[in-house]
Enzyme design. Structure first.
Site, mmCIF file in Angstrom:
data_model
loop_
_atom_site.group_PDB
_atom_site.id
_atom_site.type_symbol
_atom_site.label_atom_id
_atom_site.label_comp_id
_atom_site.label_asym_id
_atom_site.label_seq_id
_atom_site.Cartn_x
_atom_site.Cartn_y
_atom_site.Cartn_z
ATOM 1 N N ALA A 1 0.854 -1.177 0.000
ATOM 2 C CA ALA A 1 0.000 0.000 0.000
ATOM 3 C C ALA A 1 0.895 1.233 0.000
ATOM 4 O O ALA A 1 2.108 1.151 0.194
ATOM 5 C CB ALA A 1 -0.921 0.006 1.230
ATOM 6 N N GLU B 1 0.846 5.417 1.427
ATOM 7 C CA GLU B 1 0.182 6.256 2.417
ATOM 8 C C GLU B 1 -0.165 7.657 1.929
ATOM 9 O O GLU B 1 -0.049 8.626 2.686
ATOM 10 C CB GLU B 1 1.068 6.359 3.657
ATOM 11 C CG GLU B 1 2.403 7.081 3.465
ATOM 12 C CD GLU B 1 3.547 6.189 3.069
ATOM 13 O OE1 GLU B 1 4.705 6.599 3.247
ATOM 14 O OE2 GLU B 1 3.294 5.071 2.573
ATOM 15 N N ASN B 2 -0.622 7.820 0.710
ATOM 16 C CA ASN B 2 -0.975 9.151 0.233
ATOM 17 C C ASN B 2 -1.989 9.801 1.169
ATOM 18 O O ASN B 2 -3.030 9.199 1.460
ATOM 19 C CB ASN B 2 -1.575 9.064 -1.170
ATOM 20 C CG ASN B 2 -0.721 8.248 -2.112
ATOM 21 O OD1 ASN B 2 0.455 8.508 -2.285
ATOM 22 N ND2 ASN B 2 -1.324 7.240 -2.714
ATOM 23 N N HIS C 1 -1.165 0.359 9.463
ATOM 24 C CA HIS C 1 0.155 0.866 9.089
ATOM 25 C C HIS C 1 0.030 2.142 8.263
ATOM 26 O O HIS C 1 0.678 3.160 8.548
ATOM 27 C CB HIS C 1 0.875 -0.228 8.293
ATOM 28 C CG HIS C 1 2.234 0.127 7.797
ATOM 29 N ND1 HIS C 1 3.377 -0.435 8.305
ATOM 30 C CD2 HIS C 1 2.660 0.972 6.815
ATOM 31 C CE1 HIS C 1 4.444 0.039 7.679
ATOM 32 N NE2 HIS C 1 4.023 0.899 6.754
ATOM 33 N N GLU C 2 -0.814 2.097 7.234
ATOM 34 C CA GLU C 2 -0.958 3.271 6.361
ATOM 35 C C GLU C 2 -1.601 4.433 7.101
ATOM 36 O O GLU C 2 -1.240 5.598 6.873
ATOM 37 C CB GLU C 2 -1.775 2.910 5.124
ATOM 38 C CG GLU C 2 -1.190 1.782 4.300
ATOM 39 C CD GLU C 2 0.279 1.954 3.959
ATOM 40 O OE1 GLU C 2 0.707 3.087 3.673
ATOM 41 O OE2 GLU C 2 1.017 0.947 3.993
ATOM 42 N N HIS D 1 0.869 6.316 9.108
ATOM 43 C CA HIS D 1 1.694 7.170 8.257
ATOM 44 C C HIS D 1 1.126 8.586 8.123
ATOM 45 O O HIS D 1 1.863 9.504 7.755
ATOM 46 C CB HIS D 1 1.804 6.576 6.857
ATOM 47 C CG HIS D 1 2.967 5.662 6.652
ATOM 48 N ND1 HIS D 1 4.251 5.989 7.020
ATOM 49 C CD2 HIS D 1 3.038 4.427 6.068
ATOM 50 C CE1 HIS D 1 5.062 5.005 6.679
ATOM 51 N NE2 HIS D 1 4.358 4.045 6.124
#
Length: 831
Positions: A257, A259-260, A290-291, A294
């Protein structure tokens, strides 16, 4: 194209401050190209100076600086010179850009299920200039406004909330300051599930053909998202600042993935089409958390340069596992980490390419990409757990809050972070950080017990430091021991010397199994005693602590790779213990390691058929006794499907007959069976095509390629190799699937001629495949012909000076693994 150097980035950052970006994308120009118009406003500290903007375009149609036309012919290697820059500037660049098919930039994919096209932006690490003109470095953050023209039936998503202003015309809300590599646009006929939590609009999106699994899995994914939001809001004391929060499941994504801010993209394999084991759900939950973490580590505060990548990934790795344990039903997340993430990280640490967690000198952006590995993730997370042991959790969290608050919407460095922890804890971290963050490699921990009459008479913990990277690391961890499921000893300690006497263990009954680091709190090579290894077949299944069992399995895998544990020993422990395993992560991952790593790599080719049959028998044992439809039965069925030589069983399962419960309509399971049949020469191309026609989807097409490449036929291998290494416009996923199947063969003779070709043909693909995608091809296609001849060819290839970073780093790692296999086969040739 040359990669941006650290010196260049520093010089440009001293000169330029970007105040805003306005980007207009025209995605309605067909399947090959799109239009891009960038308006970049920036100031310059030295009016009259000269700099450049990054543009990787098919054609620059117009460029002006402060109304003055620039010559597009001056564009060289993706850099458009900006002469005579003023104090305040407006740069306008109009260009025609090319869609990518390698997972970088603006990637366009066609779903064969319905012929619909999907676009997503993945601008990490230096792909932003292939989408819009920009000053592409992480410390030149700025707010963005985007408008997008797309086919009328498409949905558009991005970092800011999307509004449809007219048919096909979308506007995304202005963002807070973002690094260039965080900008994304996802566009296509996506289907959606929306929700809201704590005032934050939430969205889940996927291809139209994945509507059913998206809607089926949405409640679970939204629950984890909500739990993670609440946990991080409370932990960090800073609310999520980026508006809406969308998670878009996209095809052919290179990573797990990205993280935008406001618009995370994830690989759409997370939308499990068929049955999913609990550890697969845990892995997806971990990625979601996780993302989201971020959004603070990486997005709110971004690393100043790529050498501080760990500030992003180590923290997200640690925080997601902490969140899962504390706030979700996945309380065994650290067990999963031990057998998945740390095994990955230990592999990176064994390689000559090992590097420190932090402070790695990244002289240019592309070299930094090579450190995007299990050390930056898994070792970094383990290091943070050691930091917490050193300063205390309260001081750690206080320091994290200080770091995030002081540098919000800006950039941070290792020094910034350590300074925040030192202020919060009142302790100097100079020596600690030198040992744990700035020195590569790992120590070896073991326990030396002496017993008399079944009672421990002397106990010493040993810490061996690696000679090539010596460091004085303090280790906070534990030692535990069991006999017949009863814990005989357990002690937490901190080790600072080569030998640490442990008198508290003296007088305890000597256990059959002794496990250093049983709770897996530190990062080290764990050396099990000979007596413990000898006892494991009879004892491991009765050890009640799943975390300790995970440490044992990890140590065995590490030992096989290090030629200190025989692959036969690993398999003996597997057959005795795995059928009794209860932890989902250990059930599925250990079986996968046995099938896909231990047997095809470390077991000589002539013995593999018999060993696979034994694996299938263990799978049948579990399948007969496990509750239907649960993780154990699914893991067992997959093991049988992948290893069995029972043709009648395989054909029945492939045809949908007599399937284990829960797998009657599971296309992904069927492909495991079909690959086994194809690899044994029991299916031709026409037979494979019949199964593909039943699963006319993107995943079905990829699986069909893998199966065709797996066939033990000279013509099949020739076709697969040409499709892999030729310029056929194959996507990143297609190339990897061809590579994964190619080396499957009944003997080395069938594929031996391709070994030397690999070292010529695959590096040459750098001419048309992006670095990120190519690095995965290099790894997937590395010859599974373990011989001294292959080692000589590999060594010669590494002497070349023309290898790109995306080729050299995975080649170094693959070469190291080849030599591990050869060392193991030499060490245990007579076993």
């Amino acid at each position: 194209m040359p990669s941006l150097t650290l010196a260049e980035a520093r010089e440009r950052a001293d000169l330029v401050t970007v105040t805003s970006y306005a980007v207009d994308l025209d995605l309605d120009r067909g399947v090959e190209v799109f239009g891009s118009r960038s308006v970049v406003r920036f100031t310059c500290t030295t009016p009259g100076a000269r700099t450049w903007v990054d543009v990787h375009a098919r054609t620059v149609t117009s460029a002006t600086l402060n109304g003055r036309a620039l010559d597009a012919g001056d564009l060289v290697d993706g850099r458009l010179p900006l002469p005579d820059v003023a104090g305040e500037n407006e740069l306008v660049v109009e260009a025609v850009m090319a869609y990518s098919h390698d997972g970088q930039g603006l990637h366009r994919a066609t779903d064969p299920a319905d012929g619909l096209d999907y676009v997503y932006g993945h601008l990490f690490l230096d792909a932003a200039p292939s989408v819009y003109a920009c000053f592409d470095q992480p410390d030149l953050k700025a707010p963005y406004e985007l408008t997008v023209l797309a086919p009328e039936e498409w949905v558009v998503l991005g970092n800011g909330a999307a509004t449809r202003e007219a048919p096909g015309r979308w506007r995304l809300a202005a963002t807070l300051p973002l690094a260039t590599y965080f900008v994304t646009v996802c566009a296509g006929p996506y289907v959606s599930v929306t929700a809201e939590h704590d005032g934050i609009p939430l969205g889940l999106h996927a291809r139209a053909s994945l509507r059913e699994p998206l809607e089926r899995h949405a409640p679970e994914m939204l629950e984890v998202t909500r739990q993670s939001f609440d946990y991080f809001h409370d932990l960090f004391g800073i609310r999520y600042p980026f508006g809406e929060y969308h998670q878009v499941f996209v095809p052919e994504f290179n990573a797990g993935a990205m993280e935008n801010p406001g618009c995370v993209v994830l690989r759409d394999q997370y939308l499990f089409r068929g049955a999913a084991t609990r550890d697969e759900l845990l892995g997806r939950a971990n990625t979601i958390s996780h993302e989201l973490s971020h959004m603070w580590f990486g997005d709110l505060v971004t690393m100043q340069w790529w050498d501080d990548l760990w500030l992003n990934e180590s923290f997200a790795e640690y925080m997601s596992h902490r969140c899962l344990v504390d706030a979700t039903r996945y309380t065994d997340a650290w067990v999963d980490s031990s057998i998945v993430r740390k095994v990955w990280g230990y592999g990176a640490e064994r390689s000559p390419s090992t590097h420190p967690v932090a402070g790695v000198e990244a002289l240019d952006a592309q070299s930094a990409l090579q450190n995007f590995d299990g050390i930056s993730y898994a070792k970094g997370a383990a290091t943070l757990r050691q930091l917490i042991s050193f300063v205390g959790d309260d001081a750690f969290i206080a320091g994290v809050r200080d770091y995030l608050s002081r540098l919000a919407y800006g950039n941070g460095t290792l020094a910034n972070f350590l300074g925040a922890i030192e202020r919060a804890s009142g302790r100097s971290l100079e020596q600690w950080s030198r040992a744990w963050l700035l020195t590569a490699d790992r120590d070896t921990l073991s326990v030396r017990l002496t017993e008399q009459g079944g009672v421990v008479s002397d106990a010493v913990v040993l810490r061996e430091t690696p000679q090539r990277h010596p460091a004085d690391r303090p280790h906070a961890f534990d030692v535990a021991g069991w006999t017949d499921g009863e814990q005989r000893l357990g002690l937490s300690l901190t080790v600072t010397d080569a030998e640490t006497p442990v008198p508290a263990l003296v007088g305890n009954p000597a256990p059959a199994v002794v496990v250093p680091n049983a709770a897996d709190l530190t990062w080290a090579r764990i050396r099990l005693s000979d007596s413990t290894i000898d006892a494991l077949p009879a004892q491991l299944a009765s050890v009640p602590d799943a975390q300790a069992r995970a440490v044992v399995w990890s140590a065995l895998l590490d030992g096989v790779h290090g030629a200190t544990v025989s692959p036969d020993t690993f398999l003996e422990v597997f057959h005795a213990s795995w059928p009794h395993e209860t932890n989902p992560s250990l059930l599925t991952r250990v079986a996968s390691y046995a099938e896909h790593r231990i047997v095809p790599w470390f077991v000589p080719r002539e013995r593999q058929a018999g060993v696979r049959s034994a694996l299938a028998e263990s799978g049948r044992t579990v399948l007969e006794q496990a509750p239907a439809g649960q993780t154990a039965s699914l893991a067992a069925a997959r093991l049988v499907a992948g290893t069995s030589d029972d043709e009648s069983l395989l054909r029945a399962w492939a045809s949908g007959h007599d399937l284990p419960e829960g797998l009657s309509d599971d296309g992904d399971f069927r492909w495991i069976v079909v690959r086994n049949l194809a690899g044994r020469g029991l299916l031709d191309d026409e037979g494979i095509e019949q199964f593909r026609s039943r699963d006319d989807t993107l995943q079905g097409s990829l699986n069909a390629l893998l199966c065709r490449a797996s066939r033990p036929d000279a013509d099949a291998k020739a076709w697969a190799w040409e499709q892999l290494t030729g310029r056929h416009g194959r996507s990143n996923y297609e190339m990897v699937h061809l590579a994964r199947g190619f080396w499957q063969a009944p003997d080395d003779d069938l594929v031996a001629a391709y070994v030397p070709r690999y070292f010529d043909d695959v590096p040459a693909m750098a001419g048309w495949v992006g670095e990120d995608a190519l690095s995965r091809v290099v790894e997937s296609a590395f010859p599974v012909v373990f011989s001294d001849a292959t080692a000589r060819l590999s060594a010669a290839a590494l002497e070349r000076t023309d290898l790109s970073p995306g080729v050299r780093r995975p080649l170094v790692d693959c070469d190291s693994e080849l030599r591990e296999v050869l060392a193991s086969r030499r060490a245990f040739a007579g076993s």
